[in-house]
Write a protein that holds these residues in place. Structure first.
Motif, PDB file in Angstrom:
ATOM      1  N   THR A 144      61.800 -51.273   6.551  1.00  0.00           N
ATOM      2  CA  THR A 144      61.221 -51.926   7.718  1.00  0.00           C
ATOM      3  C   THR A 144      61.770 -53.346   7.792  1.00  0.00           C
ATOM      4  OG1 THR A 144      59.167 -52.498   8.868  1.00  0.00           O
ATOM      5  CG2 THR A 144      59.156 -52.700   6.483  1.00  0.00           C
ATOM      6  N   HIS A 164      56.626 -45.862  -2.826  1.00  0.00           N
ATOM      7  CA  HIS A 164      55.700 -45.927  -1.684  1.00  0.00           C
ATOM      8  C   HIS A 164      54.284 -46.091  -2.230  1.00  0.00           C
ATOM      9  CE1 HIS A 164      53.495 -44.851   1.930  1.00  0.00           C
ATOM     10  NE2 HIS A 164      54.651 -44.899   2.608  1.00  0.00           N
ATOM     11  N   ALA A 169      51.288 -39.961   2.123  1.00  0.00           N
ATOM     12  CA  ALA A 169      52.429 -39.937   3.043  1.00  0.00           C
ATOM     13  C   ALA A 169      53.111 -38.571   3.019  1.00  0.00           C
ATOM     14  CB  ALA A 169      53.415 -41.042   2.683  1.00  0.00           C
ATOM     15  N   THR A 194      54.362 -55.710  14.951  1.00  0.00           N
ATOM     16  CA  THR A 194      53.803 -55.170  13.711  1.00  0.00           C
ATOM     17  C   THR A 194      52.504 -54.420  13.961  1.00  0.00           C
ATOM     18  OG1 THR A 194      54.814 -56.965  12.465  1.00  0.00           O
ATOM     19  CG2 THR A 194      53.065 -55.773  11.368  1.00  0.00           C
ATOM     20  N   CYS A 195      51.689 -54.923  14.890  1.00  0.00           N
ATOM     21  CA  CYS A 195      50.422 -54.267  15.195  1.00  0.00           C
ATOM     22  C   CYS A 195      50.662 -52.839  15.694  1.00  0.00           C
ATOM     23  CB  CYS A 195      49.656 -55.077  16.243  1.00  0.00           C
ATOM     24  SG  CYS A 195      48.104 -54.295  16.766  1.00  0.00           S
ATOM     25  N   LYS A 206      53.213 -50.905  15.061  1.00  0.00           N
ATOM     26  CA  LYS A 206      53.654 -50.095  13.908  1.00  0.00           C
ATOM     27  C   LYS A 206      52.462 -49.717  13.029  1.00  0.00           C
ATOM     28  CE  LYS A 206      55.358 -51.887  10.069  1.00  0.00           C
ATOM     29  NZ  LYS A 206      54.662 -51.390   8.901  1.00  0.00           N
ATOM     30  N   ASP A 207      51.601 -50.679  12.756  1.00  0.00           N
ATOM     31  CA  ASP A 207      50.452 -50.434  11.889  1.00  0.00           C
ATOM     32  C   ASP A 207      49.374 -49.586  12.563  1.00  0.00           C
ATOM     33  OD1 ASP A 207      51.729 -51.887   9.944  1.00  0.00           O
ATOM     34  OD2 ASP A 207      50.599 -53.729  10.337  1.00  0.00           O
ATOM     35  N   ASP A 238      48.565 -43.503  13.138  1.00  0.00           N
ATOM     36  CA  ASP A 238      47.528 -42.813  12.378  1.00  0.00           C
ATOM     37  C   ASP A 238      48.174 -42.124  11.192  1.00  0.00           C
ATOM     38  OD1 ASP A 238      45.021 -41.927  11.730  1.00  0.00           O
ATOM     39  OD2 ASP A 238      45.087 -40.187  13.080  1.00  0.00           O
ATOM     40  N   SER A 239      48.845 -42.933  10.377  1.00  0.00           N
ATOM     41  CA  SER A 239      49.609 -42.406   9.253  1.00  0.00           C
ATOM     42  C   SER A 239      49.867 -43.524   8.246  1.00  0.00           C
ATOM     43  CB  SER A 239      50.943 -41.866   9.762  1.00  0.00           C
ATOM     44  OG  SER A 239      51.789 -41.544   8.698  1.00  0.00           O
ATOM     45  N   SER A 240      50.037 -43.127   7.000  1.00  0.00           N
ATOM     46  CA  SER A 240      50.378 -44.089   5.970  1.00  0.00           C
ATOM     47  C   SER A 240      51.881 -44.076   5.652  1.00  0.00           C
ATOM     48  CB  SER A 240      49.588 -43.788   4.694  1.00  0.00           C
ATOM     49  OG  SER A 240      49.973 -42.534   4.171  1.00  0.00           O
ATOM     50  N   ALA A 293      53.251 -47.471   6.228  1.00  0.00           N
ATOM     51  CA  ALA A 293      52.344 -48.530   5.759  1.00  0.00           C
ATOM     52  C   ALA A 293      52.772 -48.963   4.353  1.00  0.00           C
ATOM     53  CB  ALA A 293      50.905 -48.027   5.766  1.00  0.00           C
ATOM     54  N   PHE A 294      53.774 -49.826   4.308  1.00  0.00           N
ATOM     55  CA  PHE A 294      54.235 -50.345   3.028  1.00  0.00           C
ATOM     56  C   PHE A 294      54.716 -51.772   3.205  1.00  0.00           C
ATOM     57  CE2 PHE A 294      57.692 -47.933   4.940  1.00  0.00           C
ATOM     58  CZ  PHE A 294      58.737 -48.828   4.943  1.00  0.00           C
TER      59      PHE A 294
END
Length: 144
Positions: free
Chosen positions: A47, A74, A80, A131-132, A134-135, A138-140, A143-144
């Protein structure tokens, strides 16, 4: 003295009895060989800020291995991997949550995925508005 035909027959039978089982084992081993040279699921996710992967500077990168067990750098590898299995490895199928509201400030964030998913080569890139956004997935996975 023995005849050359008899020697040839003896050598042929000896070779068959010694090498025959080896040929059968080699044929059986080739059937058990994997159909691909790649690991079943091994990915590198990055990212960074920018409009696309070419111009963005990677800010973070993690590895995600989903076979035989979830592993890698991860932070939520097991979750994930489960989410990716749920969408059949289709990263575009990861949808945002409906309860998240983000500003329209354009500060692009690009994510990339390179590697192998279930034996098939994967190359994925997606640019989020900020960024918002991307975050809000509804997935991890990212999210790193």
């Amino acid at each position: 003295m023995r005849s050359p035909a008899r020697w040839a027959a003896i050598l042929g039978l000896t070779a068959t009895s010694v090498c025959g089982p080896l040929i059968g084992a080699a044929a059986a081993a080739s059937d058990a060989a994997p159909s691909s040279l790649y690991a079943p699921s091994s990915l590198v996710l990055t990212t960074g800020h920018g409009d696309n992967a070419v111009t963005a500077t990677p800010e973070r990168a993690v590895t995600l291995n989903c076979a035989p067990t979830a592993s890698g750098t991860h932070p939520a590898a097991a979750q994930a991997c489960a989410e990716l299995r749920g969408v059949g490895g289709d990263f575009a199928a990861l949808k945002p949550r409906a309860d998240v509201w983000c500003t329209k400030l354009y500060d692009p964030v690009v994510v990339t995925v390179q590697g192998v998913w279930q034996g098939k080569r994967v190359s994925y890139e997606r640019t989020f508005g900020n960024t918002c956004v991307k975050d809000a997935l509804d997935s991890s996975v990212f999210a790193f």
